[in-house]
Design an enzyme around this catalytic site. Structure first.
Site, short mmCIF file in Angstrom:
data_model
loop_
_atom_site.label_atom_id
_atom_site.label_comp_id
_atom_site.label_asym_id
_atom_site.label_seq_id
_atom_site.Cartn_x
_atom_site.Cartn_y
_atom_site.Cartn_z
N GLY A 23 111.34 -25.91 -42.93
CA GLY A 23 110.58 -25.37 -41.65
C GLY A 23 109.17 -26.00 -41.59
O GLY A 23 108.60 -26.01 -42.60
N ARG A 86 115.96 -29.58 -41.73
CA ARG A 86 116.49 -28.89 -42.77
C ARG A 86 117.62 -29.46 -43.42
O ARG A 86 118.70 -29.66 -42.65
CB ARG A 86 116.94 -27.66 -42.30
N GLY A 125 114.13 -24.68 -50.82
CA GLY A 125 115.16 -25.85 -51.11
C GLY A 125 114.75 -27.10 -51.13
O GLY A 125 115.37 -27.79 -51.84
N ILE A 147 105.22 -20.83 -44.81
CA ILE A 147 104.46 -19.81 -44.54
C ILE A 147 104.91 -18.42 -45.17
O ILE A 147 104.36 -17.41 -45.33
CB ILE A 147 104.71 -19.54 -42.95
N ASP A 148 106.18 -18.43 -45.86
CA ASP A 148 106.67 -17.55 -46.58
C ASP A 148 106.22 -17.20 -47.70
O ASP A 148 106.34 -16.00 -48.22
CB ASP A 148 108.29 -17.82 -46.67
O1 F6P Z 1 110.83 -20.92 -44.08
C1 F6P Z 1 110.06 -20.68 -42.73
C2 F6P Z 1 110.89 -19.77 -41.80
O2 F6P Z 1 109.87 -19.72 -40.77
C3 F6P Z 1 111.16 -18.50 -42.10
O3 F6P Z 1 109.97 -17.55 -42.28
C4 F6P Z 1 112.11 -18.17 -41.36
O4 F6P Z 1 113.09 -17.07 -41.74
C5 F6P Z 1 112.84 -19.61 -41.00
O5 F6P Z 1 111.71 -20.49 -41.56
C6 F6P Z 1 113.37 -19.78 -39.85
O6 F6P Z 1 113.80 -21.15 -39.69
P1 F6P Z 1 114.14 -22.15 -38.58
O7 F6P Z 1 112.98 -22.67 -38.08
O8 F6P Z 1 115.13 -22.90 -38.87
O9 F6P Z 1 114.69 -21.19 -37.43
#
Ligand code: F6P
Length: 373
Positions: A23, A86, A125, A147-148
């Site tokens: 992400g 991803r 990951g 961001i997490d």
């Molecule tokens: O890891 C960052 C993040 O924004 C998380 O906070 C969220 O759960 C996930 O990615 C959302 O993933 P995606 O952008 O694949 O929907």
């Protein structure tokens, strides 16, 4: 100039690959700029190869030669100029639909592009894959993006402070309308399996209730907190709820049962905020509203704090490259930048300590975490 450079220069220029994975976040470009600027300062002849769309580009051979001008004017630009994707770590050892061995393909491209090292800007990951490549003999350096803020071994990840700012602004905006209408508002905040953004944004915006994955909530205790406010003449309540928040009943389930329960819940509720809202409405009779800022939390310019740590992490990554020190995550610890072995951080998540100082202080302010203590 070190002997190492002069010796290598006689043969060819240093070639460094940049790869942004998982992400996106606000400070990816700022961090790449930091690495590039420091590398060019050290050796203006350094060649930087941008791997496109994360590990996908490394597997399928998509890259482009970067120029110093590519790194100009991107300090404030969100997203990633290289694109991202991803590619789950658990699928890396599984051949693709055409039978391609992904790990072999990544190594082949690394050697084909004559890279001296690969800089991976990624979250958990992505750093696991970075470690895998390092163990496969490639020169890899990791930079803690997400961001997490859940990467083990670093106090702070770049992107986190920017996301906290956005979530805080959202809750600030909600405050006045919640007060005008006397409503309970649930603001569901990103963070995957951890509650760092929610905790920080909740404190920063004066939330009354904060629910986190690390502190399973008791819905009756949350309902009590809302009723207590009502009794005190406060007809509205602001709840900052992490997307991974979990009830104490669900937290007590085994892995399999929990998966089943969550799949059942997902048929009824679009996300955890809706489930909590329904349960609280039943218990309090109060009007409930839900706001989900979602991916806005990953967008826009990095805040000043992120720009500073990104630039510092970038410069430190370049220093490791200068010293030919590979296999490390460039981490931020106690205001110092330190290398931490990728093997040490791979596969470990950094959770909030439910009994840690910040939680204690938040409780001292009267914030409810949905627990009896
Ligand atoms: O890891 C960052 C993040 O924004 C998380 O906070 C969220 O759960 C996930 O990615 C959302 O993933 P995606 O952008 O694949 O929907």
């Amino acid at each position: 100039m070190s002997g190492k450079i002069s010796k290598r220069r006689k043969e060819r220029n240093m070639r460094v690959g940049f790869l942004t994975s998982g992400g996106d976040c606000q400070a990816l470009n700022a961090t790449m700029r930091g690495v590039a600027k420091a590398l060019y300062e050290w050796d203006p002849k350094t060649e930087i190869i941008g791997v496109l769309d994360g590990y996908k580009g490394l597997i399928y051979g998509h890259c482009r030669e970067m120029k110093p001008s590519d790194f100009s004017g991107i300090l404030t630009k969100g997203g990633t100029i290289l694109g991202s994707s991803r590619m789950p770590f658990k699928e890396m050892r599984t051949p693709d639909e055409n039978g391609l061995d992904k790990v072999k393909a990544m190594k082949d491209n690394y050697y084909k592009w004559k890279l001296d090292c690969l800089v991976v800007l990624g979250g958990n990951g992505s750093q696991k894959t970075a470690n895998l490549l390092s163990q496969e003999g490639l020169n890899v350096i990791g930079l803690p993006k997400t961001i997490d803020n859940d990467i083990w071994g670093t106090d702070m990840t770049f992107g986190f402070q920017s996301a906290v700012d956005i979530a805080t602004n959202v809750i600030d905006q909600i405050h006045t309308t919640a007060a005008s209408h006397g409503r309970v508002f649930i603001i569901e905040i990103m963070g995957h399996r951890v509650g760092w953004i929610t905790l920080h944004a909740g404190i920063a915006s004066g939330a009354d209730v904060i629910l986190l994955p690390e502190i399973p909530y008791d819905i009756d205790v949350v309902a009590k907190a809302i009723k207590k406010r009502e009794k005190e003449g406060k007809n509205f309540t602001i709840m900052a709820v992490a997307e991974g928040a979990i009830s104490k009943e669900d937290a007590a389930l085994g892995k399999k049962e929990l998966k089943k329960k969550q799949a059942e819940d997902a048929k009824i509720y679009p996300s955890v905020a809706y489930k909590i809202a329904a349960e609280l409405k039943e218990r309090t009779g109060q009007e409930m509203r839900i706001t989900i800022p979602g991916h806005t939390q990953r967008g826009g310019s990095p805040v000043a704090y992120d720009r500073v740590i990104s630039s510092r992490l970038g410069a430190a990554a370049a220093r490791l490259i200068e010293e030919s020190k590979y296999g490390f995550l460039v981490a931020f610890k106690g205001n110092e930048i330190v290398p931490v072995p990728l093997a040490e951080i791979a596969g470990r998540l950094k959770y909030i300590d439910p009994h840690g100082s910040i939680v204690k202080e938040a409780k001292a302010l009267g914030i409810s975490f949905g627990t009896k203590d």
